[in-house]
Design a protein around this motif. Structure first.
Motif, PDB file in Angstrom:
ATOM      1  N   LEU A  93      43.199  -0.546  12.406  1.00 35.91           N
ATOM      2  CA  LEU A  93      44.229  -1.161  13.238  1.00 35.91           C
ATOM      3  C   LEU A  93      43.581  -1.961  14.365  1.00 35.91           C
ATOM      4  CD1 LEU A  93      47.378  -0.872  13.070  1.00 35.91           C
ATOM      5  CD2 LEU A  93      47.199   0.587  15.073  1.00 35.91           C
ATOM      6  N   PRO A  94      43.976  -3.218  14.569  1.00 36.19           N
ATOM      7  CA  PRO A  94      43.371  -4.030  15.644  1.00 36.19           C
ATOM      8  C   PRO A  94      43.547  -3.389  17.022  1.00 36.19           C
ATOM      9  CG  PRO A  94      44.671  -5.401  14.159  1.00 36.19           C
ATOM     10  CD  PRO A  94      44.963  -3.980  13.785  1.00 36.19           C
ATOM     11  N   GLY A  95      42.610  -3.658  17.905  1.00 40.48           N
ATOM     12  CA  GLY A  95      42.623  -3.048  19.220  1.00 40.48           C
ATOM     13  C   GLY A  95      43.885  -3.336  20.017  1.00 40.48           C
ATOM     14  N   GLY A 100      48.927  -1.459  22.392  1.00 38.35           N
ATOM     15  CA  GLY A 100      50.379  -1.601  22.523  1.00 38.35           C
ATOM     16  C   GLY A 100      51.105  -0.326  22.141  1.00 38.35           C
ATOM     17  N   LEU A 101      50.598   0.354  21.108  1.00 35.05           N
ATOM     18  CA  LEU A 101      51.226   1.599  20.656  1.00 35.05           C
ATOM     19  C   LEU A 101      51.045   2.730  21.663  1.00 35.05           C
ATOM     20  CD1 LEU A 101      50.197   1.684  16.876  1.00 35.05           C
ATOM     21  CD2 LEU A 101      52.508   1.401  17.776  1.00 35.05           C
ATOM     22  N   THR A 102      49.921   2.739  22.353  1.00 37.44           N
ATOM     23  CA  THR A 102      49.581   3.880  23.211  1.00 37.44           C
ATOM     24  C   THR A 102      49.777   3.623  24.701  1.00 37.44           C
ATOM     25  OG1 THR A 102      47.255   3.174  23.246  1.00 37.44           O
ATOM     26  CG2 THR A 102      47.897   4.764  21.547  1.00 37.44           C
ATOM     27  N   GLN A 103      50.210   2.419  25.071  1.00 29.89           N
ATOM     28  CA  GLN A 103      50.290   2.066  26.484  1.00 29.89           C
ATOM     29  C   GLN A 103      51.190   3.013  27.272  1.00 29.89           C
ATOM     30  OE1 GLN A 103      51.527  -1.969  27.240  1.00 29.89           O
ATOM     31  NE2 GLN A 103      50.907  -1.901  29.384  1.00 29.89           N
ATOM     32  N   PRO A 135      36.125   1.871  18.306  1.00 27.43           N
ATOM     33  CA  PRO A 135      35.340   0.677  18.633  1.00 27.43           C
ATOM     34  C   PRO A 135      36.208  -0.525  19.009  1.00 27.43           C
ATOM     35  CG  PRO A 135      34.493   1.731  16.651  1.00 27.43           C
ATOM     36  CD  PRO A 135      35.780   2.427  16.986  1.00 27.43           C
ATOM     37  N   GLN A 136      37.384  -0.642  18.384  1.00 22.96           N
ATOM     38  CA  GLN A 136      38.227  -1.801  18.656  1.00 22.96           C
ATOM     39  C   GLN A 136      38.995  -1.677  19.973  1.00 22.96           C
ATOM     40  OE1 GLN A 136      38.759   0.600  16.407  1.00 22.96           O
ATOM     41  NE2 GLN A 136      40.821   0.558  15.525  1.00 22.96           N
TER      42      GLN A 136
END
Length: 281
Positions: A93-95, A100-103, A135-136
């Motif tokens: 999943l892109p960074g 956005g999901l975890t903000q 890493p992302q």
């Protein structure tokens, strides 16, 4: 039982986990919410299909429980989040999408570093670090949230201060290069801790300052950062940091009872040998 109207925002959840589990997640009965999360954690590793959709749905389920009043539900949601990190889709999943999901969860989790339940404190700390180690993603966004100025009321909460400072210490240890970019904000957090009425908070703040100093490597820079601190507190800390620079190692702990007895026996033998040598000569 939640109505379909309440579940309209749960389309992704239902597509991944099925309606029965989602109804349990949305239930007003805490034991049903806990049971639904537990079952989601069980089936998560075996879910096929779109990995991206699975990550999104899981984060939505966890996010829904970040403000749950029941500790059992909170802990189970954190367990579900932990299981999520066993899936390959997490690394794909892109960074920006991850952040956005975890903000919204990040802000809530940082606040829970002072939770009255130590298991919750440990779980949220582990979750924040897990995201940072992707890493992302890296630590920058979560570090920025952790290092935001806190209110005067929160600054008097010793448990919250120790929780935040402990996580900052881990960040400085695990991500030194990245955290060097947040040095000024980290020092602000340290100074807040050093000004605390709690001795435990001041001790933890000193430990964090030592870790930051190891990264910066310049006592004059640290001194500049501390210029607005109480002079007595500042001077004591600078002496501690200067001692670190000189390669000081803390004194060894006192010997155990068995070791003390052994040392006494050796001293007696040594004393007897010297007396015998003097008589012989």
């Amino acid at each position: 039982v939640p109505s379909l109207y309440l579940l309209q925002d749960a389309t992704e959840l239902i597509a991944v986990f099925g309606e029965p589990l989602v109804r349990g997640l949305y239930s007003k009965v805490w034991s049903l919410r806990q049971s639904a999360l537990s079952r989601m954690a069980e089936v998560l590793p075996s879910l096929g299909g779109d990995g991206r959709a699975v990550v999104h749905a899981t984060c939505q389920a966890v996010s829904r429980c970040t403000s749950d009043k029941m500790v059992q539900v909170e802990l189970m949601s954190m367990a579900l989040f932990s299981v999520l990190f066993t899936l390959p889709a997490v690394g794909a999943l892109p960074g920006k999408e991850w952040l956005g999901l975890t903000q919204s969860m990040t802000a809530s989790w940082v606040g829970k570093l002072g939770h009255h339940n130590p298991r919750v404190r440990e779980a949220v700390s582990d979750a924040l670090l897990a995201v940072c180690r992707l890493p992302q993603c890296g630590p920058h966004n979560i570090a920025a949230e952790l290092l935001k100025p806190i209110s005067a009321t929160d600054a008097t909460n010793a448990r919250l201060m120790i929780g935040r400072l402990s996580l900052l210490h881990t960040f400085l240890s695990d991500f030194p290069q990245e955290l060097s970019e947040h040095a000024k904000e980290a020092m602000r957090a340290i100074k807040t801790g050093l000004s605390s009425a709690s001795a435990d908070v001041r001790t933890k703040a000193t430990e964090v300052a030592q870790q930051l100093h190891r990264i910066i490597g310049d006592l004059s820079t640290m001194s500049d950062f501390l210029s607005d601190l109480n002079p007595a507190t500042r001077d004591a800390l600078l002496i501690t940091l200067q001692t670190d620079d000189q390669g000081y190692s803390p004194p060894r702990p006192p010997p155990s009872r068995v070791q003390a007895q052994h040392n006494q026996h050796q001293e007696k033998r040594s004393g007897g040998s010297k007396a015998h040598h003097r008589r012989s000569s």
